[in-house]
Design a protein around this motif. Sequence first.
Motif, PDB file in Angstrom:
ATOM      1  N   GLU A  12     -20.837   3.203  29.671  1.00  0.00           N
ATOM      2  CA  GLU A  12     -20.038   2.217  30.086  1.00  0.00           C
ATOM      3  C   GLU A  12     -18.413   2.302  29.667  1.00  0.00           C
ATOM      4  OE1 GLU A  12     -20.444   0.514  33.036  1.00  0.00           O
ATOM      5  OE2 GLU A  12     -22.279   1.413  33.251  1.00  0.00           O
TER       6      GLU A  12
ATOM      7  N   LEU B  87      -8.897  -9.813  27.590  1.00  0.00           N
ATOM      8  CA  LEU B  87      -9.268  -8.609  28.341  1.00  0.00           C
ATOM      9  C   LEU B  87     -10.636  -8.245  27.295  1.00  0.00           C
ATOM     10  CD1 LEU B  87      -8.966  -6.191  30.259  1.00  0.00           C
ATOM     11  CD2 LEU B  87      -7.560  -4.975  28.645  1.00  0.00           C
ATOM     12  N   ARG B  88     -10.504  -8.005  25.979  1.00  0.00           N
ATOM     13  CA  ARG B  88     -11.776  -7.438  25.381  1.00  0.00           C
ATOM     14  C   ARG B  88     -12.927  -8.465  25.553  1.00  0.00           C
ATOM     15  NH1 ARG B  88      -7.516  -7.177  21.217  1.00  0.00           N
ATOM     16  NH2 ARG B  88      -6.667  -5.125  21.081  1.00  0.00           N
TER      17      ARG B  88
ATOM     18  N   LEU C 234     -13.569 -10.409  28.177  1.00  0.00           N
ATOM     19  CA  LEU C 234     -14.268 -10.114  29.440  1.00  0.00           C
ATOM     20  C   LEU C 234     -14.604  -9.093  30.036  1.00  0.00           C
ATOM     21  CD1 LEU C 234     -11.442 -12.351  31.414  1.00  0.00           C
ATOM     22  CD2 LEU C 234     -13.855 -12.928  31.136  1.00  0.00           C
ATOM     23  N   HIS C 235     -14.021  -7.778  29.334  1.00  0.00           N
ATOM     24  CA  HIS C 235     -14.541  -6.536  29.643  1.00  0.00           C
ATOM     25  C   HIS C 235     -14.514  -5.520  28.413  1.00  0.00           C
ATOM     26  CE1 HIS C 235     -13.480  -7.468  33.697  1.00  0.00           C
ATOM     27  NE2 HIS C 235     -12.130  -7.941  33.330  1.00  0.00           N
TER      28      HIS C 235
ATOM     29  N   GLN D   4     -15.998  -3.349  27.685  1.00  0.00           N
ATOM     30  CA  GLN D   4     -16.157  -1.742  27.936  1.00  0.00           C
ATOM     31  C   GLN D   4     -15.010  -1.050  27.900  1.00  0.00           C
ATOM     32  OE1 GLN D   4     -16.497  -4.169  30.054  1.00  0.00           O
ATOM     33  NE2 GLN D   4     -15.823  -3.236  32.142  1.00  0.00           N
ATOM     34  N   ILE D   5     -13.881  -1.673  28.106  1.00  0.00           N
ATOM     35  CA  ILE D   5     -12.401  -1.082  28.122  1.00  0.00           C
ATOM     36  C   ILE D   5     -11.912  -0.906  26.708  1.00  0.00           C
ATOM     37  CG2 ILE D   5     -10.443  -0.989  28.882  1.00  0.00           C
ATOM     38  CD1 ILE D   5     -11.132  -2.484  31.581  1.00  0.00           C
TER      39      ILE D   5
ATOM     40  N   ARG E  74     -13.649   3.535  37.432  1.00  0.00           N
ATOM     41  CA  ARG E  74     -14.096   2.056  37.101  1.00  0.00           C
ATOM     42  C   ARG E  74     -13.046   1.455  36.234  1.00  0.00           C
ATOM     43  NH1 ARG E  74     -20.273   1.118  36.023  1.00  0.00           N
ATOM     44  NH2 ARG E  74     -20.231   2.401  38.097  1.00  0.00           N
ATOM     45  N   GLY E  75     -12.744   2.064  35.192  1.00  0.00           N
ATOM     46  CA  GLY E  75     -12.163   1.524  34.250  1.00  0.00           C
ATOM     47  C   GLY E  75     -10.663   1.067  34.555  1.00  0.00           C
TER      48      GLY E  75
ATOM     49  N   THR F 185     -10.760  -1.961  37.021  1.00  0.00           N
ATOM     50  CA  THR F 185     -10.996  -3.123  36.293  1.00  0.00           C
ATOM     51  C   THR F 185      -9.785  -3.589  35.658  1.00  0.00           C
ATOM     52  OG1 THR F 185     -13.254  -2.352  36.118  1.00  0.00           O
ATOM     53  CG2 THR F 185     -12.441  -4.182  34.520  1.00  0.00           C
TER      54      THR F 185
ATOM     55  N   TRP G 229      -7.538  -6.991  36.373  1.00  0.00           N
ATOM     56  CA  TRP G 229      -7.191  -8.142  35.484  1.00  0.00           C
ATOM     57  C   TRP G 229      -5.828  -8.326  35.365  1.00  0.00           C
ATOM     58  CZ3 TRP G 229      -5.018  -7.703  30.504  1.00  0.00           C
ATOM     59  CH2 TRP G 229      -5.197  -8.780  29.805  1.00  0.00           C
TER      60      TRP G 229
END
Length: 324
Positions: free
Chosen positions: A89, A113-114, A116-117, A119-120, A294-295, A298, A302
């Motif tokens: 992911e 950001l980290r 909530l997401h 995976q990024i 997807r990244g 996303t 955001w």
Amino acid sequence: MKLPPLKALPVFEAAARLNSFSAAAEELSITQSAVSHQIKQLETYLGERLFWRSGRKVALTDEGRQYLDAIGSALLQIERASEQLLGHEESRLRLSVFSSFAVRWLAPRLPDLRRLHPQIDLALEMSSENPVLSDRVADCFITIHRDSRAYSYDLLYEERLFPVCSQDYWQRIRRELGRDTEPERRDEQPIEPEQMARFPLLSTHSIYDRQGGDWEAWFEEAGMKLPASSRLLHSSHMLLSLEAARFHQGIALTNDYMLSTRKDSADFVRLPAHSVVTGDKFYFAWKTSRRRERGIQTLRRWLVDEAIRGGLRSGSAGSRHQEL
């Protein structure tokens, strides 16, 4: 379907990105001679020289640069698609962003950001000038130009400038204008441009690409020219002008994102005076051919949400959360 030697493509991309056959060999865990062989095989297939070679140094030819721009995105898409099917992911993204925007607006928000997401995996590439939109520079950008038809754009902010100074300097202004005999009020009487010109004006060269251009525009908005008697203190960057204002050196013109989240925003006073729209609009930009990643989407959603939540843009500006 007629394809080039596929094994040679990631070798070419690594050598082009690193400007070195030996560095590419180390990254790919192969020998330098294997890199040279793959590049030669690709050049033979294409009938074009892709690199200029000078001793240990290599540089892309014009044809090589064009080929890298064309295939770089395709290789990234293959990597991302494979990672999704494998269940990986994590999205590794490089975001090119203006240094002032990165330091004053984006960096304070990155913990959210980290959270909530997670995976990024975001790496910031800071730039003092408008970045060249290319996969070789970054995966996505915050830019003020929309001059590449290969990219899509989402509005984050339309810039306006307004005058600020330090808390201490504001008290000095009130004393010199004879306002210190009355209690300070939220609806303070506006400062007229002629009154503003009595104090040192901190100017940022990079906004209008000329000395004093920001204050000239501010006075022009009021229907007058910058007075010849004005004392301008010049800086190359808005960050420098804002720091000078923090240390009581005069009045600076700044914008919304510079004072939007930092705790030290309380150090500054926004003067009761008019603002001026510069015409610069800040966009999040991504290559249209990578719109399914997807990244990137996303991160786009955001950033737009944060810009709306923080008041940089309205919820109706542009196309919010469009399906891509």
